[in-house]
Design an enzyme around this catalytic site. Structure first.
Site, PDB file in Angstrom:
ATOM      1  N   VAL A  14      39.726   9.153  21.554  1.00 27.31           N
ATOM      2  CA  VAL A  14      38.701   8.534  22.399  1.00 27.31           C
ATOM      3  C   VAL A  14      37.413   8.282  21.593  1.00 27.31           C
ATOM      4  CG1 VAL A  14      37.344   8.743  24.511  1.00 27.31           C
ATOM      5  CG2 VAL A  14      39.679   9.631  24.443  1.00 27.31           C
ATOM      6  N   LYS A 105      37.849  15.572  32.593  1.00 27.08           N
ATOM      7  CA  LYS A 105      38.089  15.761  34.038  1.00 27.08           C
ATOM      8  C   LYS A 105      38.135  17.226  34.436  1.00 27.08           C
ATOM      9  CE  LYS A 105      42.084  14.795  31.717  1.00 27.08           C
ATOM     10  NZ  LYS A 105      43.105  13.899  31.301  1.00 27.08           N
ATOM     11  N   VAL A 132      38.196   9.950  35.211  1.00 28.94           N
ATOM     12  CA  VAL A 132      39.167   9.633  36.268  1.00 28.94           C
ATOM     13  C   VAL A 132      39.773   8.252  36.038  1.00 28.94           C
ATOM     14  CG1 VAL A 132      39.554   9.361  38.738  1.00 28.94           C
ATOM     15  CG2 VAL A 132      37.872  11.011  37.935  1.00 28.94           C
ATOM     16  N   GLY A 134      41.086   6.766  33.558  1.00 30.31           N
ATOM     17  CA  GLY A 134      40.813   6.097  32.284  1.00 30.31           C
ATOM     18  C   GLY A 134      39.832   4.958  32.402  1.00 30.31           C
ATOM     19  N   GLY A 187      53.765  10.253  23.463  1.00 33.63           N
ATOM     20  CA  GLY A 187      52.378  10.704  23.370  1.00 33.63           C
ATOM     21  C   GLY A 187      51.592  10.562  24.667  1.00 33.63           C
ATOM     22  N   GLU A 190      49.622  15.396  28.418  1.00 32.72           N
ATOM     23  CA  GLU A 190      48.490  16.218  27.970  1.00 32.72           C
ATOM     24  C   GLU A 190      48.999  17.209  26.921  1.00 32.72           C
ATOM     25  OE1 GLU A 190      45.008  16.515  29.487  1.00 32.72           O
ATOM     26  OE2 GLU A 190      45.725  14.488  29.771  1.00 32.72           O
ATOM     27  N   LYS A 205      41.253  15.134  38.995  1.00 34.02           N
ATOM     28  CA  LYS A 205      40.705  13.794  39.248  1.00 34.02           C
ATOM     29  C   LYS A 205      40.465  13.598  40.745  1.00 34.02           C
ATOM     30  CE  LYS A 205      43.170  12.151  35.156  1.00 34.02           C
ATOM     31  NZ  LYS A 205      44.460  11.647  34.690  1.00 34.02           N
TER      32      LYS A 205
HETATM   33  N1  HSE Z   1      47.534  13.027  30.817  1.00 36.05           N
HETATM   34  C1  HSE Z   1      46.749  12.108  31.547  1.00 36.05           C
HETATM   35  C2  HSE Z   1      47.705  11.155  32.266  1.00 36.05           C
HETATM   36  C3  HSE Z   1      45.828  11.363  30.614  1.00 36.05           C
HETATM   37  O1  HSE Z   1      48.895  11.213  32.033  1.00 36.05           O
HETATM   38  O2  HSE Z   1      47.257  10.390  33.101  1.00 36.05           O
HETATM   39  C4  HSE Z   1      44.649  10.745  31.263  1.00 36.05           C
HETATM   40  O3  HSE Z   1      43.840  11.636  31.942  1.00 36.05           O
END
Ligand code: HSE
Length: 437
Positions: A14, A105, A132, A134, A187, A190, A205
């Site tokens: 990010v 978050k 929240v 993205g 990927g 989390e 979220k």
């Molecule tokens: N692991 C989260 C998802 C990433 O799959 O939405 C974004 O918060």
């Protein structure tokens, strides 16, 4: 014009995306913000790791506390994630009079009340759009775009990993474990994938969205959370045969009795727009009185989408630097003195329709026993599907869809059905929602 000076805590996916976006669209961003935005410092664990051309003019520090106290930084962007040391660093930055932007978050869901109190006392801004969904500007939408509305509820697909897994289970017929392994390989998950599959990330979220929608302090601990870990491929399949799709939804609704805050797998009618949201995409459906239903759709993770939200917050802060803090957009949409600690309804007070799957002995009278139990408890049936028994099998799968029912009555019914000698094992129950206004 003097640039607004930004310090990044973290220069990973990010952070790198934010640097890249500020470089690529720097001129337009400066025209929007009224001043250039310049990343001057970044705190990184390994200062020698190559970080690309955009990082060439960024001074690297190894001590993040040096960054948050640095006199030449106006805004600190926390992009490291996790609860600690992120909380300590954000509070230290606020204490040092810095504005803060965060994509974290978990941090806002758990410690937002403390962070906003500290920020209000210090007169600094805290932006968390990237926390929240993205890149979808859902915080700004709820806080500003819908400021004239009473928001009655929202429902969102706010974890891309879980949505990817459910999509793969449906479209490729994968079982849960294989779909999860795929998501990890790509990927999406989390660092701790249990946050995605147990619904915790979605609950973080949802807690944030609910506070902003209803003007209540953050109450992550009161969100009812059920993930997708125990979902069977057969239920995904039966849901499809009945015209539904399974989605992990975060649902926040208010009624005079209180607020429902729930994350759970939910059957949605196949034709509903949210049921069409597949893969890692996120979407949030908002019910508000003046606009009616509105839907926000887009990428919920990744360098570009998350940087889009981070930079939007940076621009907001750059624009608001000259505004007296009391007159800026409030952190949780409602002015601090007007937040209300609304009661959050317990599990068994919630009303919902349900999908039930039972394994029943294939003999006369069994369905009659089941429907009598449901009838006695005032539970009305919308549809029944009985599968052919497998060759030589003595048991069949029976799927029932109920009309809306109090969760407490449903739990009673399930206990009584499971006690019938003709029923084998546990009854699988899943929420079903038409998401009508
Ligand atoms: N692991 C989260 C998802 C990433 O799959 O939405 C974004 O918060």
């Amino acid at each position: 014009m003097t640039p607004v000076r930004i310090g990044l805590l973290g220069l990973g996916t990010v952070g790198g995306g934010t640097l890249e976006l500020l470089a690529r669209n720097g001129d337009e961003i400066a025209r929007r913000a009224g001043r250039p935005l310049q990343v001057t410092h970044a705190a990184v664990r390994n200062p020698d790791r190559p970080r690309g051309a955009h990082a060439a003019h960024v001074e690297r520090l190894t001590d993040p506390f040096e960054l948050v106290h640095h006199p030449d930084i106006d805004i600190v962007a926390e992009l490291i994630g996790g609860l600690e040391p992120a909380r300590e660093l954000v509070l230290a930055a606020i204490g040092a009079g810095k504005h803060v932007v965060t994509a974290n978050k978990a941090l806002i869901a758990h410690h937002g009340n403390e962070i906003f109190d500290a920020a209000r006392r210090a007169g600094v801004a805290v932006g968390f759009e990237a926390a929240v969904a993205g890149g979808i500007p859902i915080i700004k939408t709820l806080r500003e775009g819908l400021a004239g509305n009473r928001i009655d509820g929202l429902a969102g697909i706010i974890n891309g990993t879980a949505n990817y897994i459910l999509t793969q289970m449906r479209d490729a017929g994968l079982d849960f474990a294989t779909a999860l392994a795929d998501a990890q390989r790509l990927g999406y998950a989390e660092a701790d994938p249990s946050f995605d599959i147990d619904g915790v990330d979605a609950a973080h979220k949802l807690a944030i969205l609910a506070s902003i929608a209803f003007g209540m302090p953050l109450c992550f601990d009161q969100v009812q959370v059920h993930g997708i870990r125990n979902l069977s491929a057969v239920d995904v399949d039966y849901a499809g045969q009945l015209g539904y799709r399974l989605k992990l939804l975060g649902i926040a609704r208010r009624s005079p009795a209180g607020v429902q805050l729930r994350v759970h797998p939910t059957l949605l009618p196949q034709r509903h727009l949210l049921a069409q949201v597949d893969g890692v995409i996120n979407a949030v459906l908002v019910d508000s009185d003046a606009l009616g239903q509105s839907l926000y759709y887009g990428a919920g993770a990744g360098a570009g989408p998350t940087a889009s939200a981070v930079v939007a917050d940076l621009v907001d802060i750059a624009r608001a630097l000259t505004i007296d803090p009391e007159h800026r957009v409030p952190y949780l949409a409602f002015h601090h003195d007007h937040l209300q600690a609304l009661p959050v309804l317990p599990d068994d007070a919630v009303e919902s329709a349900f999908y039930l799957r039972l394994t029943a002995l294939d003999q006369p009278g069994v369905l009659a026993d089941v429907t009598r139990i449901l009838g006695d408890l005032g539970i009305s049936i919308e549809a029944i599907l009985q599968k052919e028994p497998a060759p030589g099998a003595s048991h069949v799968a029976v799927i029932l869809l109920t009309h809306t029912v109090r969760e407490r009555a449903l739990r009673d019914a399930i206990a009584r059905i499971e006690a019938l000698p003709s029923i084998d094992g546990s009854v699988v129950s899943l929420h079903l929602d038409h998401l009508e206004h």
